[in-house]
Design a protein around this motif. Structure first.
Motif, PDB file in Angstrom:
ATOM      1  N   PRO A  69      11.297   0.488  50.149  1.00 15.14           N
ATOM      2  CA  PRO A  69       9.920   0.804  49.755  1.00 15.14           C
ATOM      3  C   PRO A  69       8.982   0.565  50.925  1.00 15.14           C
ATOM      4  CG  PRO A  69      10.520  -1.368  48.953  1.00 15.14           C
ATOM      5  CD  PRO A  69      11.772  -0.779  49.564  1.00 15.14           C
ATOM      6  N   ALA A  70       7.768   1.084  50.818  1.00 16.74           N
ATOM      7  CA  ALA A  70       6.799   0.961  51.904  1.00 16.74           C
ATOM      8  C   ALA A  70       6.527  -0.489  52.265  1.00 16.74           C
ATOM      9  CB  ALA A  70       5.497   1.662  51.513  1.00 16.74           C
ATOM     10  N   ARG A  71       6.518  -1.377  51.271  1.00 17.32           N
ATOM     11  CA  ARG A  71       6.149  -2.771  51.543  1.00 17.32           C
ATOM     12  C   ARG A  71       7.230  -3.510  52.326  1.00 17.32           C
ATOM     13  NH1 ARG A  71       7.750  -2.098  46.492  1.00 17.32           N
ATOM     14  NH2 ARG A  71       9.425  -3.447  45.676  1.00 17.32           N
ATOM     15  N   TRP A  72       8.398  -2.925  52.505  1.00 18.48           N
ATOM     16  CA  TRP A  72       9.476  -3.553  53.273  1.00 18.48           C
ATOM     17  C   TRP A  72       9.646  -2.915  54.653  1.00 18.48           C
ATOM     18  CZ3 TRP A  72      14.215  -4.354  49.517  1.00 18.48           C
ATOM     19  CH2 TRP A  72      13.853  -5.260  48.514  1.00 18.48           C
ATOM     20  N   MET A  73       8.610  -2.230  55.130  1.00 17.43           N
ATOM     21  CA  MET A  73       8.714  -1.513  56.399  1.00 17.43           C
ATOM     22  C   MET A  73       8.180  -2.301  57.583  1.00 17.43           C
ATOM     23  SD  MET A  73      10.276   1.301  55.817  1.00 17.43           S
ATOM     24  CE  MET A  73       9.906   2.374  57.190  1.00 17.43           C
ATOM     25  N   ASP A  74       7.823  -3.561  57.365  1.00 19.17           N
ATOM     26  CA  ASP A  74       7.286  -4.363  58.461  1.00 19.17           C
ATOM     27  C   ASP A  74       8.297  -4.552  59.585  1.00 19.17           C
ATOM     28  OD1 ASP A  74       8.589  -5.910  56.367  1.00 19.17           O
ATOM     29  OD2 ASP A  74       8.111  -7.683  57.570  1.00 19.17           O
ATOM     30  N   VAL A  75       9.583  -4.405  59.286  1.00 17.47           N
ATOM     31  CA  VAL A  75      10.615  -4.594  60.320  1.00 17.47           C
ATOM     32  C   VAL A  75      10.530  -3.545  61.418  1.00 17.47           C
ATOM     33  CG1 VAL A  75      12.268  -5.822  58.879  1.00 17.47           C
ATOM     34  CG2 VAL A  75      12.277  -3.328  58.902  1.00 17.47           C
ATOM     35  N   VAL A  76       9.942  -2.382  61.117  1.00 20.85           N
ATOM     36  CA  VAL A  76       9.865  -1.318  62.126  1.00 20.85           C
ATOM     37  C   VAL A  76       8.447  -0.780  62.316  1.00 20.85           C
ATOM     38  CG1 VAL A  76      12.258  -0.529  61.896  1.00 20.85           C
ATOM     39  CG2 VAL A  76      10.496   0.411  60.378  1.00 20.85           C
ATOM     40  N   SER A  77       7.473  -1.327  61.631  1.00 20.22           N
ATOM     41  CA  SER A  77       6.125  -0.751  61.677  1.00 20.22           C
ATOM     42  C   SER A  77       5.544  -0.739  63.092  1.00 20.22           C
ATOM     43  CB  SER A  77       5.186  -1.498  60.733  1.00 20.22           C
ATOM     44  OG  SER A  77       5.141  -2.875  61.052  1.00 20.22           O
TER      45      SER A  77
ATOM     46  N   ARG B 180       0.405   2.704  53.828  1.00 22.74           N
ATOM     47  CA  ARG B 180      -0.267   3.473  52.774  1.00 22.74           C
ATOM     48  C   ARG B 180       0.554   4.710  52.425  1.00 22.74           C
ATOM     49  NH1 ARG B 180      -3.857   7.802  52.889  1.00 22.74           N
ATOM     50  NH2 ARG B 180      -3.902   7.693  55.179  1.00 22.74           N
ATOM     51  N   ILE B 181       0.771   4.926  51.131  1.00 19.72           N
ATOM     52  CA  ILE B 181       1.530   6.091  50.675  1.00 19.72           C
ATOM     53  C   ILE B 181       0.643   7.325  50.749  1.00 19.72           C
ATOM     54  CG2 ILE B 181       2.724   7.153  48.725  1.00 19.72           C
ATOM     55  CD1 ILE B 181       3.539   4.351  47.838  1.00 19.72           C
ATOM     56  N   VAL B 182       1.089   8.341  51.471  1.00 14.68           N
ATOM     57  CA  VAL B 182       0.284   9.553  51.638  1.00 14.68           C
ATOM     58  C   VAL B 182       0.843  10.728  50.837  1.00 14.68           C
ATOM     59  CG1 VAL B 182      -0.569   8.848  53.885  1.00 14.68           C
ATOM     60  CG2 VAL B 182       1.531  10.192  53.755  1.00 14.68           C
ATOM     61  N   GLU B 183       2.091  10.613  50.391  1.00 10.38           N
ATOM     62  CA  GLU B 183       2.682  11.679  49.575  1.00 10.38           C
ATOM     63  C   GLU B 183       3.733  11.069  48.660  1.00 10.38           C
ATOM     64  OE1 GLU B 183       5.098  15.917  50.096  1.00 10.38           O
ATOM     65  OE2 GLU B 183       3.987  15.077  51.782  1.00 10.38           O
TER      66      GLU B 183
ATOM     67  N   THR C 186       3.157   0.946  42.952  1.00 11.20           N
ATOM     68  CA  THR C 186       2.448  -0.329  43.020  1.00 11.20           C
ATOM     69  C   THR C 186       3.369  -1.538  43.156  1.00 11.20           C
ATOM     70  OG1 THR C 186       2.400  -0.306  40.600  1.00 11.20           O
ATOM     71  CG2 THR C 186       0.446   0.514  41.752  1.00 11.20           C
ATOM     72  N   GLY C 187       4.681  -1.337  43.114  1.00  8.09           N
ATOM     73  CA  GLY C 187       5.606  -2.452  43.226  1.00  8.09           C
ATOM     74  C   GLY C 187       6.784  -2.308  42.285  1.00  8.09           C
ATOM     75  N   ILE C 188       7.665  -3.308  42.306  1.00  6.80           N
ATOM     76  CA  ILE C 188       8.887  -3.234  41.508  1.00  6.80           C
ATOM     77  C   ILE C 188       8.837  -4.206  40.337  1.00  6.80           C
ATOM     78  CG2 ILE C 188      10.184  -4.999  42.796  1.00  6.80           C
ATOM     79  CD1 ILE C 188      12.614  -3.017  42.585  1.00  6.80           C
TER      80      ILE C 188
ATOM     81  N   ALA D 126       1.108   4.202  37.025  1.00  6.30           N
ATOM     82  CA  ALA D 126       1.507   4.440  38.410  1.00  6.30           C
ATOM     83  C   ALA D 126       2.770   5.292  38.458  1.00  6.30           C
ATOM     84  CB  ALA D 126       1.752   3.108  39.118  1.00  6.30           C
ATOM     85  N   PRO D 127       2.874   6.195  39.424  1.00  7.31           N
ATOM     86  CA  PRO D 127       4.073   7.025  39.538  1.00  7.31           C
ATOM     87  C   PRO D 127       5.335   6.189  39.757  1.00  7.31           C
ATOM     88  CG  PRO D 127       2.293   7.915  40.879  1.00  7.31           C
ATOM     89  CD  PRO D 127       1.840   6.570  40.416  1.00  7.31           C
ATOM     90  N   VAL D 128       6.436   6.668  39.193  1.00  6.29           N
ATOM     91  CA  VAL D 128       7.737   6.039  39.386  1.00  6.29           C
ATOM     92  C   VAL D 128       8.381   6.655  40.628  1.00  6.29           C
ATOM     93  CG1 VAL D 128      10.026   5.636  38.409  1.00  6.29           C
ATOM     94  CG2 VAL D 128       8.009   5.671  36.904  1.00  6.29           C
ATOM     95  N   LEU D 129       8.745   5.818  41.589  1.00  7.86           N
ATOM     96  CA  LEU D 129       9.438   6.309  42.774  1.00  7.86           C
ATOM     97  C   LEU D 129      10.941   6.420  42.524  1.00  7.86           C
ATOM     98  CD1 LEU D 129       7.583   4.386  45.616  1.00  7.86           C
ATOM     99  CD2 LEU D 129       7.230   6.742  44.842  1.00  7.86           C
TER     100      LEU D 129
END
Length: 290
Positions: free
Chosen positions: A65-73, A98-101, A132-134, A167-170
């Motif tokens: 998920p986006a919130r776990w992307m700090d390893v490569v941001s 930030r989710i753009v799509e 918004t999260g899991i 919130a949308p389900v990913l």
């Protein structure tokens, strides 16, 4: 297959290099770009930066998920975009993830998949990944990285009180405590059918359920179309079943030395393992030929 510590074709013959000068590199993260300790090596950081300087865009394409992307941001350059949640979200890492799509899993389809798997594979537990999260069921292995998650049955987590009001389900995650990973995947795909896309990236029996037609490959294809990039101009890397469609779509693709057997069969070439900087090895070879 290793050849002098470098890369080979899928048949193990001459070293594999792209037939067309690449314009985009698409790489998975866990088990591919990242080492097992979740770090990005100095060699890999240098290779990614060199590719961008040479005019080759780099896209991180992951189940994370986006919130776990700090390893490569810190290692995304010009465009700042990454494809997350197996293609369900495109995020801007320059804007803090930030989710753009979004390419969501419709809640009715998610509920159908949950109910089907409860019958087909008793003992399955579920988690629901929203924009918004899991959130997850009590029997689901807990997410220690997400202490704020709520715990409830999947049917309740997927309930929508007003159309369009949630919130949308990913994706929905399904875990089984006893089945083998590949057996669980085969069973789920047969039981659920075409109502959703089902894959896996974990070494355990943990499945990832997305909207029908949503995959790393289909979202990468959309991003490439926006840039007028042909599949022949794409080089892709991966190690697990959720990478297979992407590796098959890209003009040139590499399975890691540590890859699942089905991934090795799908890729056009092979490189060394993630802990040996297999992605960097290929990028360096590509840049030598420019």
């Amino acid at each position: 297959m290793r050849e002098n510590g470098s890369v080979t074709s899928a048949t193990g013959q001459a070293p594999a290099v792209p037939a067309v000068q690449p314009r985009l590199i698409a790489t998975d993260l866990d088990g591919t770009l990242l080492r097992d300790d979740k770090s990005v090596s100095d060699r890999t950081i240098a290779a990614l930066a060199a590719a961008e300087r040479a005019g080759i865009e780099v896209f991180f394409v992951t189940g994370r998920p986006a919130r776990w992307m700090d390893v490569v941001s810190d290692h995304v350059h010009g465009h700042g975009l990454a494809i997350c949640a197996n293609g369900a979200a495109v995020v801007d890492l320059h804007a803090g993830g930030r989710i753009v799509e979004v390419r969501p899993l419709a809640r009715p389809a998610a509920l159908d998949a949950v109910r089907t798997l409860r019958t087909a594979a008793p003992g399955t537990s579920f988690a629901v990944e929203l924009t918004t999260g899991i959130h997850y069921e009590a029997a689901y292995p807990p997410f220690f990285l997400d202490p704020g998650a709520s715990v409830a049955p999947a049917e309740k987590l997927l309930h929508e009180t007003a159309a369009g009001g949630a919130a949308p389900v990913l994706k929905v995650l399904a875990h089984h405590p006893e089945l083998s990973p590949d057996a669980f995947l085969a069973l789920a795909r047969t039981a659920v059918g075409g109502g959703a896309s089902i894959t896996r990236s974990s070494p355990t029996a943990l499945l990832e359920i997305s909207g029908a037609g949503v995959s790393k490959a289909s979202t990468l294809e959309l991003c490439c179309a926006e840039r007028s990039i042909d599949p022949s101009e794409v080089v892709a890397f991966g190690d697990m079943p959720n990478d297979i469609e992407m590796l098959s779509w890209a003009g040139t693709s590499y399975a890691m030395g540590n890859a699942h057997p089905d991934v090795l069969a799908a890729a056009s070439g092979r490189t060394v393992a993630n802990n040996e900087d297999g992605v960097a090895v290929v990028i360096e070879r590509i840049l030598q030929g420019l």
